[in-house]
Write an enzyme that holds these catalytic residues in place. Structure first.
Site, short mmCIF file in Angstrom:
data_model
loop_
_atom_site.label_atom_id
_atom_site.label_comp_id
_atom_site.label_asym_id
_atom_site.label_seq_id
_atom_site.Cartn_x
_atom_site.Cartn_y
_atom_site.Cartn_z
N ARG A 72 -4.31 -8.79 19.63
CA ARG A 72 -4.58 -9.01 20.85
C ARG A 72 -3.87 -8.74 21.93
NH1 ARG A 72 -3.37 -15.67 21.45
NH2 ARG A 72 -1.33 -15.35 21.12
N TYR A 98 -8.41 -18.75 30.03
CA TYR A 98 -8.36 -20.22 29.90
C TYR A 98 -6.96 -20.74 30.65
CZ TYR A 98 -5.31 -19.04 26.20
OH TYR A 98 -4.55 -18.28 25.27
N GLU A 108 -3.60 -29.10 21.52
CA GLU A 108 -3.01 -28.53 20.22
C GLU A 108 -1.63 -29.26 20.11
OE1 GLU A 108 -3.19 -24.28 18.36
OE2 GLU A 108 -1.33 -24.41 19.57
N LYS A 166 -10.21 -19.29 18.94
CA LYS A 166 -11.02 -18.75 20.28
C LYS A 166 -11.68 -17.44 19.85
CE LYS A 166 -7.84 -20.60 23.61
NZ LYS A 166 -6.68 -21.27 22.83
N ARG A 178 -3.86 -23.18 30.84
CA ARG A 178 -2.96 -23.88 29.94
C ARG A 178 -2.06 -24.82 30.39
NH1 ARG A 178 -0.64 -21.35 24.45
NH2 ARG A 178 -2.81 -22.03 23.89
N LYS A 216 -1.16 -10.77 14.41
CA LYS A 216 -0.95 -12.00 13.75
C LYS A 216 -1.57 -12.09 12.26
CE LYS A 216 -0.35 -16.76 15.17
NZ LYS A 216 -1.19 -17.83 16.04
N ARG A 265 -2.28 -9.76 25.54
CA ARG A 265 -2.07 -11.21 26.29
C ARG A 265 -1.59 -11.05 27.52
NH1 ARG A 265 1.54 -15.04 25.91
NH2 ARG A 265 2.72 -14.06 24.28
#
Length: 315
Positions: free
Chosen positions: A38, A131, A203, A234, A133, A56, A40
């Protein structure tokens, strides 16, 4: 008291896959060494934030290994195409000495691993997760860390349909979203290209036995406010929702999300009391079988506890 961070930043993750959705399929099947990739960043892309490319890999024991580089916007496309290799930075590191040459070798290895992974699997941006956070932590104590993700929007980022691509195939991201600085709820995105997640995601990351036995954490985890969401992703959820015509396997939690997760507080309390009584009964039975020894419990460290929580969003 737990302190919240001053601003609740908006985070964007662009997840990669190939047109066959091999990474998705491996992740749903929990294949050994399944990898994900990804891009980010935090905030608005127009403000030129730091951009991270992260690979990852989840290992057999549910831990994860990460490979990460930071990129400038102008270099993202070149890096994904294998044309940009941080040559100046590597050269600078090699010339500095003082152990920097070892770091340069490690850095080159990371760059190679990321670019080989992209090329080998024909990876391209497929899905955007956006999103807000909120992070909670007792100041100076990182044994218990909690994050709450709300206003989660999952958006198609692919160029699979040549006639109506969501993203221009020559770009690494959707310019319509980022150039206009679009924000949640992304009203102008076409139906079928967006899924707004109906819950929040809580989380809890715990380090050490003392933190693990904290009563308030246990109370939160079994309360009527949350529903456990083991192995929720996600990326997997977004693909399952927005690319169902392209994939054949689906995550086990999809059906559960169709029902209301809210529970009556009294019912939740009684269910937890029954669960604790049953566990005590089982421990006694096993204890007598083992000659009075209480079995030890084994905690798997490395996987944070994930839960869905009600955020008051409209359904």
């Amino acid at each position: 008291d737990l302190n919240t961070v001053p601003d609740d930043p908006t985070i964007t993750s662009l997840y990669f896959d190939n047109p066959q959705f091999d990474l998705y399929t491996q992740k749903v099947a929990r294949a050994p060494e399944a990898g994900s990739l990804r891009l980010r960043w935090t905030g608005n892309l127009r403000d030129k934030p730091a951009i991270f490319l992260e690979k990852k890999v989840v290992t057999d024991d549910d831990r994860s290994r990460e490979v990460k580089v930071q990129l400038k916007q102008k270099h993202v496309k070149e890096f994904l195409d294998g044309e940009y290799r941080f040559d100046k930075k590597v050269h600078r590191m090699e010339n500095m000495g003082n152990g920097e040459s070892e770091q340069a070798e490690a850095f080159k290895k990371d760059v190679d691993e990321l670019q080989s992974f992209i090329k080998e699997h024909n990876l391209q941006p497929m899905l955007r997760a956006n999103y807000t956070r909120t992070a909670f932590q007792i100041p100076g104590d990182d044994r218990i860390r909690i994050s709450l993700d709300t206003n989660l929007a999952l958006i198609r980022e692919d160029a699979l349909d040549e006639l109506r691509p969501c993203r221009d195939a020559d770009e690494w991201h959707r310019r319509d979203i980022d150039d206009a600085g679009m924000e949640y709820p992304f009203q102008s995105i076409r139906t079928g290209e967006i899924a707004r997640f109906p819950h929040g995601l809580l989380e809890i990351k715990i380090r050490g036995d003392v933190a693990r036995s904290a009563e308030w954490v246990k109370d939160l985890m079994v309360s009527h406010l949350v529903k456990e969401a083991p192995r929720f992703s996600k990326f997997v959820h977004g693909v399952a929702q927005l690319f169902e015509d392209y994939v054949n396997s689906f995550p086990f939690w999809l059906g559960e999300l169709e029902s209301d997760i809210r529970r009556d507080p009294e019912t939740a309390f009684h269910e937890e009391q029954e669960r604790l009584a049953k566990r005590a009964e089982d421990d006694m039975a096993v204890g007598s079988f083992l000659g009075g020894k209480t079995p030890s419990t084994r905690h798997i460290v490395g996987s944070p506890v994930q839960m869905f929580t009600e955020t008051g969003q409209s359904r």
